[in-house]
Design a protein around this motif. Structure first.
Motif, PDB file in Angstrom:
ATOM      1  N   ARG A 142       0.903  -1.587  -0.001  1.00  0.00           N
ATOM      2  CA  ARG A 142       0.046  -0.102   0.106  1.00  0.00           C
ATOM      3  C   ARG A 142       0.989   1.445   0.098  1.00  0.00           C
ATOM      4  NH1 ARG A 142      -4.491   0.922   4.967  1.00  0.00           N
ATOM      5  NH2 ARG A 142      -4.518   2.750   4.043  1.00  0.00           N
ATOM      6  N   HIS A 143       1.851   0.940   0.883  1.00  0.00           N
ATOM      7  CA  HIS A 143       3.161   2.552   1.238  1.00  0.00           C
ATOM      8  C   HIS A 143       3.854   3.067  -0.561  1.00  0.00           C
ATOM      9  CE1 HIS A 143       5.616   5.117   2.478  1.00  0.00           C
ATOM     10  NE2 HIS A 143       6.471   4.305   1.971  1.00  0.00           N
ATOM     11  N   LYS A 144       3.773   1.258  -0.597  1.00  0.00           N
ATOM     12  CA  LYS A 144       5.243   1.068  -2.253  1.00  0.00           C
ATOM     13  C   LYS A 144       3.980   2.241  -2.962  1.00  0.00           C
ATOM     14  CE  LYS A 144       8.057  -1.864  -1.013  1.00  0.00           C
ATOM     15  NZ  LYS A 144       8.745  -3.431  -0.641  1.00  0.00           N
ATOM     16  N   LYS A 145       3.252   1.405  -3.524  1.00  0.00           N
ATOM     17  CA  LYS A 145       2.025   2.169  -4.678  1.00  0.00           C
ATOM     18  C   LYS A 145       1.413   3.872  -4.540  1.00  0.00           C
ATOM     19  CE  LYS A 145      -1.421  -1.111  -5.598  1.00  0.00           C
ATOM     20  NZ  LYS A 145      -2.306  -2.176  -5.774  1.00  0.00           N
ATOM     21  N   ARG A 146       2.063   3.853  -2.828  1.00  0.00           N
ATOM     22  CA  ARG A 146       1.190   5.686  -2.511  1.00  0.00           C
ATOM     23  C   ARG A 146       2.355   5.779  -3.092  1.00  0.00           C
ATOM     24  NH1 ARG A 146      -2.605   8.932  -1.062  1.00  0.00           N
ATOM     25  NH2 ARG A 146      -2.381  10.498  -0.224  1.00  0.00           N
ATOM     26  N   VAL A 147       3.571   6.014  -2.737  1.00  0.00           N
ATOM     27  CA  VAL A 147       5.273   6.481  -3.072  1.00  0.00           C
ATOM     28  C   VAL A 147       5.013   6.672  -4.561  1.00  0.00           C
ATOM     29  CG1 VAL A 147       7.709   6.474  -2.804  1.00  0.00           C
ATOM     30  CG2 VAL A 147       5.939   6.312  -1.114  1.00  0.00           C
ATOM     31  N   LYS A 148       4.958   5.533  -5.899  1.00  0.00           N
ATOM     32  CA  LYS A 148       4.997   6.343  -6.747  1.00  0.00           C
ATOM     33  C   LYS A 148       3.956   7.209  -7.216  1.00  0.00           C
ATOM     34  CE  LYS A 148       4.457   2.533 -10.519  1.00  0.00           C
ATOM     35  NZ  LYS A 148       4.133   1.365 -11.463  1.00  0.00           N
ATOM     36  N   LEU A 149       2.009   7.077  -6.499  1.00  0.00           N
ATOM     37  CA  LEU A 149       1.450   7.781  -7.033  1.00  0.00           C
ATOM     38  C   LEU A 149       2.026   9.493  -6.944  1.00  0.00           C
ATOM     39  CD1 LEU A 149      -1.902   7.485  -7.259  1.00  0.00           C
ATOM     40  CD2 LEU A 149      -2.045   8.814  -5.200  1.00  0.00           C
ATOM     41  N   MET A 150       2.788   9.348  -5.516  1.00  0.00           N
ATOM     42  CA  MET A 150       3.250  10.811  -5.062  1.00  0.00           C
ATOM     43  C   MET A 150       4.396  11.249  -5.872  1.00  0.00           C
ATOM     44  SD  MET A 150       0.943  11.858  -3.379  1.00  0.00           S
ATOM     45  CE  MET A 150      -0.968  12.025  -3.109  1.00  0.00           C
ATOM     46  N   SER A 151       5.526   9.860  -5.864  1.00  0.00           N
ATOM     47  CA  SER A 151       6.060  10.722  -7.326  1.00  0.00           C
ATOM     48  C   SER A 151       5.903  10.580  -8.697  1.00  0.00           C
ATOM     49  CB  SER A 151       7.386   9.788  -7.129  1.00  0.00           C
ATOM     50  OG  SER A 151       6.692   8.194  -8.200  1.00  0.00           O
ATOM     51  N   GLY A 152       4.322  10.727  -9.509  1.00  0.00           N
ATOM     52  CA  GLY A 152       4.239  10.958 -10.793  1.00  0.00           C
ATOM     53  C   GLY A 152       3.879  12.287 -10.482  1.00  0.00           C
ATOM     54  N   PRO A 153       2.860  12.366 -11.917  1.00  0.00           N
ATOM     55  CA  PRO A 153       2.846  14.245 -11.903  1.00  0.00           C
ATOM     56  C   PRO A 153       1.918  15.019 -10.861  1.00  0.00           C
ATOM     57  CG  PRO A 153       0.833  12.222 -13.583  1.00  0.00           C
ATOM     58  CD  PRO A 153       2.969  11.825 -12.757  1.00  0.00           C
ATOM     59  N   ALA A 154       1.896  16.431 -11.232  1.00  0.00           N
ATOM     60  CA  ALA A 154       1.172  16.282 -10.127  1.00  0.00           C
ATOM     61  C   ALA A 154       0.003  16.512  -9.983  1.00  0.00           C
ATOM     62  CB  ALA A 154       0.992  18.296 -10.541  1.00  0.00           C
ATOM     63  N   PRO A 155      -1.758  16.642  -8.450  1.00  0.00           N
ATOM     64  CA  PRO A 155      -2.601  15.664  -8.974  1.00  0.00           C
ATOM     65  C   PRO A 155      -3.755  17.395  -9.619  1.00  0.00           C
ATOM     66  CG  PRO A 155      -1.987  16.269  -6.744  1.00  0.00           C
ATOM     67  CD  PRO A 155      -0.565  16.272  -7.423  1.00  0.00           C
ATOM     68  N   HIS A 156      -5.013  16.199 -10.457  1.00  0.00           N
ATOM     69  CA  HIS A 156      -5.736  17.407 -10.637  1.00  0.00           C
ATOM     70  C   HIS A 156      -6.020  18.686  -9.631  1.00  0.00           C
ATOM     71  CE1 HIS A 156      -8.686  17.987 -13.997  1.00  0.00           C
ATOM     72  NE2 HIS A 156      -9.628  18.761 -13.267  1.00  0.00           N
ATOM     73  N   THR A 157      -5.989  19.441 -10.261  1.00  0.00           N
ATOM     74  CA  THR A 157      -6.405  21.210 -10.155  1.00  0.00           C
ATOM     75  C   THR A 157      -7.686  21.682 -10.486  1.00  0.00           C
ATOM     76  OG1 THR A 157      -4.892  22.733 -10.236  1.00  0.00           O
ATOM     77  CG2 THR A 157      -4.257  21.216  -8.508  1.00  0.00           C
ATOM     78  N   GLN A 158      -7.837  22.405 -10.021  1.00  0.00           N
ATOM     79  CA  GLN A 158      -8.551  23.634 -10.850  1.00  0.00           C
ATOM     80  C   GLN A 158      -8.202  24.470 -12.019  1.00  0.00           C
ATOM     81  OE1 GLN A 158     -12.173  23.997  -9.690  1.00  0.00           O
ATOM     82  NE2 GLN A 158     -12.739  25.113 -11.298  1.00  0.00           N
ATOM     83  N   LEU A 159      -7.037  24.663 -11.492  1.00  0.00           N
ATOM     84  CA  LEU A 159      -6.331  24.918 -13.117  1.00  0.00           C
ATOM     85  C   LEU A 159      -6.553  24.473 -14.102  1.00  0.00           C
ATOM     86  CD1 LEU A 159      -4.851  27.853 -13.599  1.00  0.00           C
ATOM     87  CD2 LEU A 159      -2.778  26.778 -12.727  1.00  0.00           C
ATOM     88  N   ASP A 160      -6.206  23.209 -13.319  1.00  0.00           N
ATOM     89  CA  ASP A 160      -6.441  22.252 -14.756  1.00  0.00           C
ATOM     90  C   ASP A 160      -7.538  22.204 -15.703  1.00  0.00           C
ATOM     91  OD1 ASP A 160      -3.109  21.955 -14.219  1.00  0.00           O
ATOM     92  OD2 ASP A 160      -3.753  19.734 -12.862  1.00  0.00           O
ATOM     93  N   ALA A 161      -8.510  21.803 -14.582  1.00  0.00           N
ATOM     94  CA  ALA A 161      -9.550  21.863 -15.472  1.00  0.00           C
ATOM     95  C   ALA A 161     -10.055  23.244 -16.303  1.00  0.00           C
ATOM     96  CB  ALA A 161     -10.454  21.779 -14.229  1.00  0.00           C
ATOM     97  N   GLU A 162      -9.589  24.545 -15.594  1.00  0.00           N
ATOM     98  CA  GLU A 162      -9.944  25.453 -16.482  1.00  0.00           C
ATOM     99  C   GLU A 162      -9.471  25.922 -17.768  1.00  0.00           C
ATOM    100  OE1 GLU A 162      -9.587  28.802 -13.686  1.00  0.00           O
ATOM    101  OE2 GLU A 162     -11.407  28.122 -12.536  1.00  0.00           O
ATOM    102  N   LEU A 163      -7.875  24.683 -17.468  1.00  0.00           N
ATOM    103  CA  LEU A 163      -6.702  24.941 -19.129  1.00  0.00           C
ATOM    104  C   LEU A 163      -7.952  23.466 -19.913  1.00  0.00           C
ATOM    105  CD1 LEU A 163      -3.304  25.358 -17.133  1.00  0.00           C
ATOM    106  CD2 LEU A 163      -4.507  26.808 -18.293  1.00  0.00           C
ATOM    107  N   ALA A 164      -7.833  22.688 -19.886  1.00  0.00           N
ATOM    108  CA  ALA A 164      -8.720  21.913 -20.349  1.00  0.00           C
ATOM    109  C   ALA A 164      -9.393  22.851 -21.252  1.00  0.00           C
ATOM    110  CB  ALA A 164      -8.753  20.603 -19.422  1.00  0.00           C
ATOM    111  N   ALA A 165     -10.783  23.146 -20.353  1.00  0.00           N
ATOM    112  CA  ALA A 165     -11.607  24.183 -21.055  1.00  0.00           C
ATOM    113  C   ALA A 165     -11.706  24.925 -22.032  1.00  0.00           C
ATOM    114  CB  ALA A 165     -13.000  24.196 -20.128  1.00  0.00           C
TER     115      ALA A 165
END
Lengths: 124, 168
Positions: free
Chosen positions: A87-110
């Motif tokens: 579980r921890h290893k999965k979590r580390v992998k997730l956190m070392s990847g790209p930044a999580p989705h934000t409102q700014l990302d949503a607006e740029l995608a729109a």
């Protein structure tokens, strides 16, 4: 998880799920953890050496903390066990990847441009 | 009137629509409908859900860079009201949307191109390989035109005779 509810006669509904849900809201969200990790990476080694505040209510007086999973552990050995878990290893992998989705990302995608903050105010 | 964008699917949220969630660290999450809100509660990543704009953008299904994207922005410093500017802006809006639609159409056509080219190549290859099965033997080829002509003549004669009988 879940304590017993009095006055509940239907077997299915006898257990309360309030306590189980409480933990869900106390947990930090992915993007908050990510921000924390980024902050820590910017600070470098100084932050790692910093001691955690003592808190009686937390397991192990709040001394054994996993940043990635936002969890406190009772002792060093339990924490090490956690570090070895899937579980921890999965979590580390997730956190070392790209930044999580934000409102700014949503607006740029729109199809919106970056926010316009105008000229800098002459406050100097 | 500020038109917000949905956190999950990036669609426009008009006033009076959708729901807003304020997390205990004061971050605001807006959702256009219960579908998006439910997906957020399930902790789904919009980048991995195929119907969201974030996914489509990331996988090259939609346009990513275009000059028309520069107009719609969140303006944190309010502009001073100017009647002329407002008039011109209102005039420009339909024009810009039209340009954007044209660009989108072109983008879609461009995305279809490689597939169409592949199909053409496949068809031409098939035609080349199976030519011997499609072409008729020489015997039929040489006789065909004359045979047809005679057939037509016969038909006409038969019809005429039939018509004559009917009239009588």
């Amino acid at each position: 998880m879940g304590g017993k509810c009095p006055h509940r006669k239907v077997k299915k509904r006898r257990l309360s799920h309030k306590t189980a849900r409480r933990g869900k809201f106390l947990l930090k969200a992915d993007d908050a953890v990510y921000d924390e990790l980024v902050k820590l990476a910017d600070q470098g080694k100084e932050a790692e050496a910093k001691e955690l505040p003592v808190d009686e209510d937390l397991p192990g007086m709040g001394q054994f903390y996993c940043l990635h999973c936002d969890r406190y552990f009772a002792s060093e050995s339990v924490k090490d066990d956690h570090y070895r878990s899937k579980r921890h290893k999965k979590r580390v992998k997730l956190m070392s990847g790209p930044a999580p989705h934000t409102q700014l990302d949503a607006e740029l995608a729109a199809g919106m441009g970056k926010p316009d903050n105008g000229l800098k105010l002459m406050s100097m | 009137m500020r038109l917000e964008k949905c956190w999950f699917c990036s669609s426009t949220i008009y006033p009076g629509h959708g729901i807003q969630f304020v997390r205990n660290d004061a971050k605001i999450f807006r959702f256009c409908r219960s579908k998006c809100h439910k997906n957020f509660k399930m902790k789904r990543n919009p980048r991995k859900v195929k119907w969201t704009k974030a996914y489509r953008r990331l996988h090259g299904k939609d346009m990513t860079q275009d000059a028309t994207f520069e107009f719609e922005r969140k303006r944190n410093r309010p502009e001073r009201y100017d009647r002329n500017v407002v008039e011109q802006t209102l005039k420009a809006i339909p024009l810009i949307t039209k340009i954007r639609h044209d660009h989108l159409k072109k983008h879609i056509a461009d995305r279809h191109k490689p597939g169409k080219l592949k199909e053409m190549q496949k068809d031409s290859k098939e035609l080349e390989q199976d030519q011997h099965t499609h072409i008729l033997p020489k015997k039929f080829n040489s006789n065909e035109p004359s045979a047809e002509k005679t057939k037509v003549k016969v038909k006409v004669v038969q019809q005429q005779t039939q018509d004559n009988y009917m009239e009588e």
